[in-house]
Design an enzyme around this catalytic site. Sequence first.
Site, short mmCIF file in Angstrom:
data_model
loop_
_atom_site.label_atom_id
_atom_site.label_comp_id
_atom_site.label_asym_id
_atom_site.label_seq_id
_atom_site.Cartn_x
_atom_site.Cartn_y
_atom_site.Cartn_z
N GLU A 1 0.93 -1.23 0.11
CA GLU A 1 0.23 -0.05 -0.05
C GLU A 1 0.88 1.32 0.01
O GLU A 1 0.45 2.30 0.49
CB GLU A 1 -0.97 0.05 1.24
C1 FAD Z 1 2.78 -9.66 0.64
C2 FAD Z 1 2.53 -8.56 -0.50
C3 FAD Z 1 1.32 -8.12 -0.71
C4 FAD Z 1 1.12 -7.12 -1.65
N1 FAD Z 1 -0.06 -7.03 -2.18
C5 FAD Z 1 -0.31 -6.27 -3.17
C6 FAD Z 1 -1.71 -6.00 -3.91
O1 FAD Z 1 -2.74 -6.46 -3.44
N2 FAD Z 1 -1.95 -5.31 -5.03
C7 FAD Z 1 -0.91 -4.81 -5.58
O2 FAD Z 1 -1.13 -4.14 -6.67
N3 FAD Z 1 0.41 -4.78 -5.11
C8 FAD Z 1 0.69 -5.59 -3.93
N4 FAD Z 1 2.08 -5.54 -3.36
C9 FAD Z 1 2.87 -4.76 -3.98
C10 FAD Z 1 3.37 -3.67 -3.12
O3 FAD Z 1 2.37 -2.84 -2.88
C11 FAD Z 1 4.90 -3.17 -3.44
O4 FAD Z 1 5.69 -4.39 -3.13
C12 FAD Z 1 5.35 -1.93 -3.00
O5 FAD Z 1 4.32 -1.03 -3.71
C13 FAD Z 1 6.72 -1.39 -3.42
O6 FAD Z 1 7.02 -1.79 -4.60
P1 FAD Z 1 8.22 -2.81 -4.76
O7 FAD Z 1 8.24 -4.09 -4.27
O8 FAD Z 1 8.33 -2.88 -6.36
O9 FAD Z 1 9.56 -2.03 -4.31
P2 FAD Z 1 10.29 -0.52 -5.25
O10 FAD Z 1 9.29 0.12 -5.57
O11 FAD Z 1 11.28 -1.16 -6.13
O12 FAD Z 1 10.73 0.00 -3.94
C14 FAD Z 1 11.99 -0.55 -3.04
C15 FAD Z 1 12.68 0.40 -2.22
O13 FAD Z 1 13.07 1.92 -2.94
C16 FAD Z 1 11.92 2.71 -2.28
N5 FAD Z 1 11.51 3.58 -3.28
C17 FAD Z 1 11.19 3.59 -4.57
N6 FAD Z 1 10.81 4.48 -5.10
C18 FAD Z 1 11.03 5.53 -4.22
C19 FAD Z 1 10.73 6.99 -4.49
N7 FAD Z 1 10.37 7.61 -5.37
N8 FAD Z 1 11.19 7.62 -3.42
C20 FAD Z 1 11.67 7.07 -2.30
N9 FAD Z 1 12.02 5.98 -2.17
C21 FAD Z 1 11.54 5.13 -3.08
C22 FAD Z 1 10.77 2.03 -1.74
O14 FAD Z 1 10.40 2.98 -0.59
C23 FAD Z 1 11.56 0.70 -1.22
O15 FAD Z 1 12.46 1.16 -0.07
C24 FAD Z 1 1.98 -6.47 -2.41
C25 FAD Z 1 3.51 -6.77 -1.92
C26 FAD Z 1 3.65 -7.90 -1.10
C27 FAD Z 1 5.02 -8.15 -0.68
#
Ligand code: FAD
Length: 591
Positions: free
Chosen positions: A434
């Site tokens: 989220e």
């Molecule tokens: C168990 C689980 C359930 C989930 N359920 C859903 C779901 O139901 N529907 C859905 O759509 N998604 C879901 N997700 C996805 C989740 O919302 C994403 O994992 C999350 O938004 C982060 O994206 P990412 O994993 O690609 O990390 P990334 O975006 O790659 O981020 C990696 C790190 O970089 C930081 N970062 C990235 N961009 C920035 C920025 N612009 N400024 C500062 N810091 C930044 C982040 O804070 C993080 O620390 C789920 C994930 C998990 C693990």
Amino acid sequence: MSNYQAPVKEMLFAVNELAGLAEVSQLPDFGDATLDLVEAILNEAAQLAADVIAPTNVIGDTKGTRIEDGTVRVPEEFAAAYREFTAGGWGGIAQSAAIGGQGLPYVVGLAVEEMWQAANLAWSLCPLLSQGAVHAIEDHADTDLRELLLGPMVEGRWTGTMNLTEPQAGSDLAAIRTQASRDGDGYRITGQKIYITWGDHDMTENVIHLVLARLDDAPEGVKGLSLFAVPKRLINSDGSCGELNGVSPVSVEHKLGIHGSPTCVMAYENAFGYLVGEPNRGLACMFTMMNHARLGVGLEGVAISERAYQQALAYAKDRVQGRAPGHPGRVSIIHHPDVRRMLLSMKSQIEAMRAVTYVTGACLDHALHHPDPDARARYQARVDLMTPVVKGWCTETSQSLASMGVQVHGGMGYVEETGAAQHYRDARITTIYEGTTGIQANDFVGRKILRDGGQALQTLIADIRAVDADLARYGDALGTIRGGVADGCDQLAGATSWLLASYERDAWIPGAVAHSLLMLTGTVTGGWQMARAAVAASDHLAGDAGDREFYEAKIITARFFAEQIMPMAAAYRRAIEYGSDTVMALSEDQF
Ligand SMILES: Cc1cc2nc3c(=O)[nH]c(=O)nc-3n(C[C@H](O)[C@H](O)[C@H](O)COP(=O)(O)OP(=O)(O)OC[C@H]3O[C@@H](n4cnc5c(N)ncnc54)[C@H](O)[C@@H]3O)c2cc1C
């Protein structure tokens, strides 16, 4: 293994005395939400949470989920609990009566939802996402689509999901590639989504996926995203479920916690979908669901901390170890000051987080239902400001509180038997999904502070300062709380002024200080609500106290928060005012 008992008295205090149930029940449509009715609802929900849902928590953790014959299987105990949940109409408790819900205030729904989350976080995600999907469809779909989907979803016969994330598009939704093409009255969706919570399961006959995708001629970036409702099973014209649609789970993730919640990779292959809202306005529609889910995930921070606290408290009363001044024999560990420090840190911060979350929930009730448009706008501004704080601060705090829950157990916390470790593992996701804390902090500083020149935050600080007059009525008895709130406000106001004066000279500053400012705001608003709680408790003690022990304890937890947690405000401010210099100083090679 200790069980979960919802802290109904604490919840009722927060809903009634802090979130202002009396004012909420003055709003049109909420006249039935009397204190007696709300108390009865909370007691009934507490029983379901304790007797039916909480016992499935460890089962989900150990059994997990799997794919069999193209369908995700969850533990059968989950389905049994879900049947009781839907039979009681709990899924629609805060949905409007016009769509088959019970039409109770959102803040009452929050208190009930906290119970499901504390009882079994993995399980509770299914109704949480369904309710968010209902809000998005209710607000943005056309009449036909609302009629087709909302009835079974509110009843809980069908569940809902949120499909944003793709391998290359996590925090950065502009990178979404899933495609949508017009096909007669509907659309065809093709692409892959990852990490989809409860993306598939065997608890209900249908699942409605809300999917962000790009129409063929859509512009680049987030302005080219549209929202589609894609059913797992096609829906016949009479509303019954037909053939499987072209959407299926490819795999479920093996993960650190929430093992009972299926986290699915979903494949969309020419799947039939309905457009929700206007083309290319999908992100705005999805934000209805995301804002609901952000408050809901902030609440998860409260709930999982409460569960960890109850477990730690039971252990601390039971485990005998060492001696303590004034006690002849060996004592239970709750006698040791350091264990009491941990338990009070947990208890006071849980009370603060609960209050901040419920108060924000009540603001949402006013924002949606107040008859005066100016009042609606004022409350909405507060909800907008506080949503990233509730999400970011409560979930970040839950990491340290669930960790303290393990620490209170000593070695027994680190082994799996007690369940303390499960809460720690389960809590870990809340700062990630989220929108990560980093994304919440950016939203808070960028959209909620800089965009209006800090106005909404200044209004909040003025509201916080106003509690001083009430605190002053009790003189020295609430003196440290008074000092803590005044100092917290000074730190927050000072840090905000510094940001507003500095960000234009250095483009890195907002991102570099965002986390600290979010945590500072959470801490000070938490201290504010604890101060209000102390005043309310003092009023009770001065009059017809009823349960004296409860109100006396409230004053102690508020004092503990003021004395031991509020000093963090000054530290956050100091860190903020160092700006971005060191954060941005190293080259990539120097890391
Ligand atoms: C168990 C689980 C359930 C989930 N359920 C859903 C779901 O139901 N529907 C859905 O759509 N998604 C879901 N997700 C996805 C989740 O919302 C994403 O994992 C999350 O938004 C982060 O994206 P990412 O994993 O690609 O990390 P990334 O975006 O790659 O981020 C990696 C790190 O970089 C930081 N970062 C990235 N961009 C920035 C920025 N612009 N400024 C500062 N810091 C930044 C982040 O804070 C993080 O620390 C789920 C994930 C998990 C693990």
